[in-house]
Structures are given as C-alpha cells and as structure tokens.
Design a protein around this motif. Structure first.
Motif, mmCIF file in Angstrom:
data_model
loop_
_atom_site.group_PDB
_atom_site.id
_atom_site.type_symbol
_atom_site.label_atom_id
_atom_site.label_comp_id
_atom_site.label_asym_id
_atom_site.label_seq_id
_atom_site.Cartn_x
_atom_site.Cartn_y
_atom_site.Cartn_z
ATOM 1 N N UNK A 150 0.800 -1.241 0.000
ATOM 2 C CA UNK A 150 0.000 0.000 0.000
ATOM 3 C C UNK A 150 0.823 1.277 0.000
ATOM 4 N N UNK A 151 2.088 1.221 0.431
ATOM 5 C CA UNK A 151 2.918 2.430 0.430
ATOM 6 C C UNK A 151 3.198 2.903 -0.986
ATOM 7 N N UNK A 152 3.131 1.995 -1.957
ATOM 8 C CA UNK A 152 3.456 2.364 -3.335
ATOM 9 C C UNK A 152 2.208 2.854 -4.057
ATOM 10 N N UNK A 153 2.022 4.170 -4.009
ATOM 11 C CA UNK A 153 0.972 4.836 -4.779
ATOM 12 C C UNK A 153 1.658 5.914 -5.604
ATOM 13 N N UNK A 154 1.808 5.643 -6.899
ATOM 14 C CA UNK A 154 2.585 6.522 -7.763
ATOM 15 C C UNK A 154 1.831 7.820 -8.038
ATOM 16 N N UNK A 155 2.517 8.952 -7.960
ATOM 17 C CA UNK A 155 1.865 10.243 -8.227
ATOM 18 C C UNK A 155 1.618 10.438 -9.718
ATOM 19 N N UNK A 156 0.970 11.542 -10.037
ATOM 20 C CA UNK A 156 0.687 11.891 -11.424
ATOM 21 C C UNK A 156 1.981 12.107 -12.203
ATOM 22 N N UNK A 157 2.068 11.505 -13.383
ATOM 23 C CA UNK A 157 3.286 11.631 -14.198
ATOM 24 C C UNK A 157 3.611 13.079 -14.517
ATOM 25 N N UNK A 158 2.591 13.829 -14.921
ATOM 26 C CA UNK A 158 2.810 15.217 -15.331
ATOM 27 C C UNK A 158 3.380 16.042 -14.183
ATOM 28 N N UNK A 159 2.964 15.742 -12.958
ATOM 29 C CA UNK A 159 3.479 16.465 -11.802
ATOM 30 C C UNK A 159 4.958 16.212 -11.577
ATOM 31 N N UNK A 160 5.406 14.975 -11.810
ATOM 32 C CA UNK A 160 6.827 14.660 -11.659
ATOM 33 C C UNK A 160 7.657 15.379 -12.725
ATOM 34 N N UNK A 161 7.133 15.446 -13.942
ATOM 35 C CA UNK A 161 7.844 16.160 -15.007
ATOM 36 C C UNK A 161 7.879 17.659 -14.720
ATOM 37 N N UNK A 162 6.801 18.183 -14.155
ATOM 38 C CA UNK A 162 6.813 19.612 -13.770
ATOM 39 C C UNK A 162 7.893 19.879 -12.737
ATOM 40 N N UNK A 163 8.092 18.955 -11.806
ATOM 41 C CA UNK A 163 9.147 19.116 -10.801
ATOM 42 C C UNK A 163 10.516 19.179 -11.453
ATOM 43 N N UNK A 164 10.723 18.352 -12.477
ATOM 44 C CA UNK A 164 11.991 18.365 -13.197
ATOM 45 C C UNK A 164 12.187 19.700 -13.903
ATOM 46 N N UNK A 165 11.170 20.172 -14.607
ATOM 47 C CA UNK A 165 11.306 21.419 -15.357
ATOM 48 C C UNK A 165 11.439 22.621 -14.418
ATOM 49 N N UNK A 166 10.789 22.568 -13.277
ATOM 50 C CA UNK A 166 10.951 23.644 -12.287
ATOM 51 C C UNK A 166 12.387 23.699 -11.786
ATOM 52 N N UNK A 167 12.976 22.540 -11.560
ATOM 53 C CA UNK A 167 14.362 22.499 -11.119
ATOM 54 C C UNK A 167 15.306 23.037 -12.193
ATOM 55 N N UNK A 168 15.046 22.708 -13.442
ATOM 56 C CA UNK A 168 15.858 23.234 -14.545
ATOM 57 C C UNK A 168 15.797 24.762 -14.567
ATOM 58 N N UNK A 169 14.593 25.305 -14.348
ATOM 59 C CA UNK A 169 14.437 26.764 -14.348
ATOM 60 C C UNK A 169 15.130 27.401 -13.147
ATOM 61 N N UNK A 170 15.135 26.699 -12.013
ATOM 62 C CA UNK A 170 15.726 27.246 -10.792
ATOM 63 C C UNK A 170 17.256 27.201 -10.814
ATOM 64 N N UNK A 171 17.814 26.233 -11.568
ATOM 65 C CA UNK A 171 19.271 26.056 -11.601
ATOM 66 C C UNK A 171 19.766 26.089 -13.048
ATOM 67 N N UNK A 172 19.714 27.245 -13.688
ATOM 68 C CA UNK A 172 20.064 27.325 -15.110
ATOM 69 C C UNK A 172 21.547 27.081 -15.396
ATOM 70 N N UNK A 173 22.387 27.134 -14.370
ATOM 71 C CA UNK A 173 23.817 26.908 -14.581
ATOM 72 C C UNK A 173 24.205 25.443 -14.418
ATOM 73 N N UNK A 174 23.226 24.609 -14.076
ATOM 74 C CA UNK A 174 23.523 23.201 -13.844
ATOM 75 C C UNK A 174 22.872 22.323 -14.915
ATOM 76 N N UNK A 175 23.464 21.185 -15.154
ATOM 77 C CA UNK A 175 22.886 20.184 -16.052
ATOM 78 C C UNK A 175 22.019 19.236 -15.225
ATOM 79 N N UNK A 176 20.878 18.851 -15.757
ATOM 80 C CA UNK A 176 20.029 17.862 -15.090
ATOM 81 C C UNK A 176 20.244 16.510 -15.759
ATOM 82 N N UNK A 177 20.812 15.608 -15.004
ATOM 83 C CA UNK A 177 21.186 14.283 -15.492
ATOM 84 C C UNK A 177 20.163 13.279 -14.975
#
Length: 342
Positions: A150-177
């Motif tokens: 029951x602990x494994x309830x996967x969140x919305x895919x689009x929300x996880x991708x938004x988190x990635x893109x938000x991080x890219x915007x917050x750290x423009x000098x870093x590469x996201x690997x």
C-alpha cells in the motif's frame, strides 16, 4: 471455483524451473533459460532472453530483442500482432496490450473452455509510448506484484515532469542528469517532457540511441535528440537535460557535465532511503509497473476465479485477495528482477 470439464488451471499452465509452462501446448511463457518454444510478453531482459528455438511475441518485442541481442537471438521468430492468435495442439494464445513498454503484451491462453491471462509486467495509466492495458475477463489472472504494498501509490506523471522542469528553471547553470532505464522508461520520460512543452534538444547517452531509433521507427516522436558526447566546455550543457542509464550516473562518464543535478526516474524513488543510497538529488517517481491501487483495482475489475502472483511483494497482494474472497497463490518464480525496467 469449478472449471470446465473439471479441468484444473495447473493442467494448462504450471510453474517449472525454466518458467511458466503449458503442457498441452508444449511452450513456456517468459522462460528464464533457453527452451524449444517461448512466448515472450515484452523486451526487458528478465523476461526476454536469447537462445530459444522459437519465439512468439509482438512484432515490436521481436524488434527490441533483435536490437538487444542481435538478429540471431532465436532459431525462428513468430510475430503475433495485438489481437491476433495462434493455436498449438488445441491451445489458443492471443496477445493483448499490457501498457508496460512498447510491444508489451498479456498472453491470453485458452484451452477447453478455460481462460488464463499471463499479464507479464503491466501498468494501467496512460503512456504516450505504448498501447494501453486492455483488461480481459478470465478464470485465472497471473499478475506481478513489483509494487504490491500500500505504500506504493505513484503520483501523477505530469506532476513529476513539472518538478523536473521547475528544477531546470531554478538552476540554469547546472545540467540535469536523469537516470532512466534504456528500454521504455527513457523514451517515456522524453515523450512526457515533449508533452510538457520542452521542445529543446534532449541529450542522450549512447546506450539509448538504438532503442530511441526503434521507438521512432514505430511512430513514437521523440523530438530533437543529440548524443551527450559533444566536445567543448562543460558549461555547454548548463540548463540542459541529459538522459542516461542509471549505471552511467555514478560512472566517470557523468563528470563531463557542469555540477549536475542527479535525478532518477523510478517507482522505487517513493522510498527515500533508496534515493539517498543512490545519491539522487531529485527523485522522480515514474514507474512502468502498476502501483498498489492499480494492482488491486485490476483484480477488483476482473474478479477472476483465481489469482496467481509471479514475483514481487506477493504476501500483501495475496492477503488482499483473501480478504476479497478471491483465491490466490504466490508462484515465487525465480529470475524476474524488480529493478529491470524500473
């Protein structure tokens, strides 16, 4: 549960050391060692192995196996498109979508009025890179339980991708690997990024290139891609997204990138200890397997006469079935790894 003509499910499919065996049809499904005749549900290495005499699978899975193992991976190939069937000694096998990766299928096995569905690995949510899971009424449903807690309830895919893109915007000098398995997960992450509006070039590790090309050849548009091997200053990758197999993240290969934000796309990122162990700075909970709600929801929808569980967290799912009045048993098949494809 009484079956047609007093046939028992074990008469049609039974676990053996090489895998799930069909005695009347004399074939295996996803065997873990070379056999004369195999039905393969999908192209991940824990289900699709080289060396079989005959392999029956979807055309996409056969193409994936050829890319991974070479053109001579089997003595003979038998392509079975979705919805089509073959019959062997009175046993009918139909392949229907499993929603796991490109070409992934459930094997619907019918014999003397008995229907058993071997689901392979599957998920229920939409995936822009493969056909969606199709439920098939059956007497016995054979399921995985990779995330069968029951602990494994996967969140919305689009929300996880938004988190990635938000991080890219917050750290423009870093590469996201982004660590993502080469078959299925990498292409899904790329497509989800495109759907979220990221139209820039995405850089990829060389290990992904042939499978990316195969997906493109089967109609999955991945947009502009480039090898993550370009020479030049490290800051050339600042603000960029790079997709690589998880093993490459900890390798010296990753040192070419400027202060990378290490990400990992996996259902296991729900477990914080796993993220810490891998040194993951940005966990992305993106799974190609059914979570707890999808597993139990599928069983509730199908209401089969029996449930067999191949591998994973068998005990919790078996207990859920018991509470729901559905007979269940854990097969504990050896050779199917939780990490492959996740």
């Amino acid at each position: 549960m009484s079956y047609p003509d007093v046939i028992k499910p074990e008469d049609l499919l039974c676990p053996r050391p090489a895998g799930l065996y069909c005695p009347p049809g004399d074939f295996y499904i996803d065997p873990v060692r070379p056999v004369d005749r195999a039905v393969v549900t999908h192209g991940h290495a824990d289900h699709a192995r080289a060396g079989h005499g005959v392999v029956a699978a979807t055309p996409e899975t056969l193409a994936i196996m050829a890319v991974r193992y070479g053109e001579d991976f089997a003595g003979r190939r038998e392509p079975i498109p979705y919805g089509e069937s073959f019959t062997r000694d009175g046993v009918s096998v139909t392949l229907v979508p499993a929603g796991h990766v490109l070409g992934s299928a459930q094997a619907v096995v019918r014999w003397k009025g008995l229907t058993m569905v071997v689901s392979g690995d599957y998920k229920r949510r939409r995936d822009p890179t493969c056909a969606r899971f199709e439920p098939v009424p059956c007497d016995v449903f054979i399921t995985e339980a990779t995330f069968g807690l029951p602990v494994f309830r996967h969140p919305d895919d689009a929300g996880e991708i938004r988190s990635l893109l938000l991080s890219v915007a917050q750290f423009p000098d870093r590469c996201h690997l982004v660590g993502a398995y080469a078959l299925g997960k990498a292409q899904r992450v790329i497509r989800l990024l495109r759907e979220a509006g990221w139209d820039k070039t995405i850089y990829v590790h060389g290990a992904l290139e042939r499978l990316n090309a195969l997906y493109e050849a089967h109609g999955v548009d991945l947009g502009p891609l480039a090898p993550a091997t370009a020479s030049g200053p490290k800051d050339a990758f600042a603000g960029q997204i790079v997709i690589a197999p998880p093993s490459a993240i900890a390798d010296r290969w990753s040192r070419r990138f400027p202060d990378p934000v290490d990400c990992f796309a996996s259902g296991w990122m729900r477990v914080r200890a796993r993220a810490r162990q891998r040194g993951v700075e940005l966990p992305l909970i993106l799974s190609d397997h059914a979570d707890w709600d999808e597993l139990t929801g599928t069983l509730d929808e199908l209401r089969p006469g029996e449930v067999w569980i191949t591998h994973g967290r068998e005990e919790a799912l078996e207990r859920w079935c018991q509470l729901e009045g559905i007979p269940a048993r854990a097969l504990r098949l050896v050779g199917y790894e939780d990490e492959e494809g996740e």
